[in-house]
Design an enzyme around this catalytic site. Structure first.
Site, short mmCIF file in Angstrom:
data_model
loop_
_atom_site.label_atom_id
_atom_site.label_comp_id
_atom_site.label_asym_id
_atom_site.label_seq_id
_atom_site.Cartn_x
_atom_site.Cartn_y
_atom_site.Cartn_z
N HIS A 181 111.15 5.49 68.01
CA HIS A 181 111.04 4.61 69.92
C HIS A 181 112.15 4.10 69.92
O HIS A 181 112.92 3.93 71.52
CB HIS A 181 109.62 4.15 70.11
CG HIS A 181 108.76 4.31 69.27
ND1 HIS A 181 108.01 6.60 70.03
CD2 HIS A 181 108.07 5.07 68.27
CE1 HIS A 181 107.44 7.01 69.35
NE2 HIS A 181 107.27 5.96 68.27
O1 RIB Z 1 104.22 3.07 70.53
C1 RIB Z 1 105.20 2.78 69.60
C2 RIB Z 1 106.32 1.24 69.51
O2 RIB Z 1 105.16 0.72 69.38
C3 RIB Z 1 107.40 0.62 68.92
O3 RIB Z 1 107.79 -0.34 69.16
C4 RIB Z 1 106.52 0.10 67.41
O4 RIB Z 1 107.94 -0.92 66.93
C5 RIB Z 1 105.20 -0.06 67.94
O5 RIB Z 1 105.77 -1.47 68.01
#
Ligand code: RIB
Ligand code: CA
Length: 303
Positions: A234
């Site tokens: 992500h």
């Molecule tokens: O939902 C994904 C996010 O939550 C990303 O930033 C991952 O590192 C967690 O922090």
């Protein structure tokens, strides 16, 4: 090339680590600071991991410790997506000694000072819960005019990963997310709608393994463990949104976050109604060139 001054606020976390590795590899960026927040693992571990990553990449930047708990909601037990060490179980692959000294100033003070001392506007990539950023904007509202944009990994439109409605970063601290989305500061949102496409192929992993340098020997096992639990990487999306906006499609939308108790707590929603009179407060990324994303991630390992 004129570099973009960048602060990365994060909760490393494996995909946070790849956001830092990516930012380090992009000549467009000048990383001024890495600030940490409680999230994927507790603040002690996210801060230790940020120091380890700064050492691994020989980063000449400040590392500062941030919020230990969310603004309001009590702590949630951690998921295992990032391993108990926050590094995909790969802590043992990092050097035992940490060279980089942690800043004596906290994350919010560090960010405030960088913004106010900078002659130009500074960009923030926020890829963890938004607790530090909300505190910054509440304690020092004068910094708003010094922020170019906050590129956020968080939220989703009609989607969630912690609950059917809520994404982890916004779920962890919905009040903080709401403060940021109502601050008036320019925002880019890489939500789950976008980041579910941020994946690597087996071929990409093999390319990364073949690089065979000190970074790939840690990065490949780390990302392999992570993607066995969450295929989407992500956080690097929030970095590429800054340097390569041409890779993305987006919509300017009015987005709010639900801070009430219940199944929708932490939910981010956009108002698509024609009668909505609120001006857009966020550039919501909707599509990306996944092939380019994969290229950037593979190349970021080549020191
Ligand atoms: O939902 C994904 C996010 O939550 C990303 O930033 C991952 O590192 C967690 O922090
Ligand atoms: Ca994160």
């Amino acid at each position: 090339m004129k570099k973009i001054p960048l602060i990365i606020d994060c909760d490393p976390g494996v995909d946070d680590a790849f956001a830092i590795i990516l930012a380090n590899s992009l000549e467009e960026l000048d990383i001024k600071a890495i600030t940490t927040v409680n999230g994927n693992v507790g603040i002690d571990l996210t801060t230790r991991n940020a120091l380890l990553l700064a050492d691994l990449l020989d980063l000449d930047c400040t590392v500062a410790r941030g919020a230990e708990v969310p603004l309001v909601k009590p702590l949630r037990e951690k998921s295992n997506t990032h391993g108990s060490d926050g590094l995909g179980g790969c802590l043992n692959l990092f050097p035992k000694e940490i060279r980089k000294e942690l800043s004596k100033e906290d994350a919010v003070t560090t960010i405030k000072n960088i913004l106010m001392d900078s002659e130009e506007k500074v960009t923030i990539a926020a890829v963890g819960p938004l607790t530090n950023i909300a505190l910054l904007l509440k304690l020092y509202p004068q910094v708003k005019e010094k922020i170019e944009v906050i590129s956020i990994m968080g939220g989703a439109i009609n989607n969630g990963n912690v609950t059917p409605c809520s994404e982890f970063n916004f779920y962890e601290d919905p009040e903080a997310a709401s403060i940021v989305f109502n601050s008036g500061v320019p925002l880019i949102m890489s939500g789950l709608n976008l980041t579910v496409n941020a994946t690597l192929t087996e071929e990409n992993l093999n390319e990364m393994k073949a690089i065979g340098n000190k970074l790939s020997e840690i990065a490949v096992p780390m990302i392999s463990d992570y993607i066995s639990k969450d295929a989407a990487i992500h956080d690097p999306c929030a970095i590429l949104a800054i340097t390569h906006p041409e890779m993305f499609e987006s919509e300017d939308l009015y987005v709010q976050i639900d801070t009430r108790e219940g199944i929708t707590r932490g939910m981010s929603y956009a108002d698509y109604r024609s009668k909505n009179t609120n001006p857009p407060n966020c550039k919501v990324l909707t599509k990306m060139d996944t092939t380019k994303f994969r290229e950037f991630i593979v190349n970021s390992i080549k020191l």
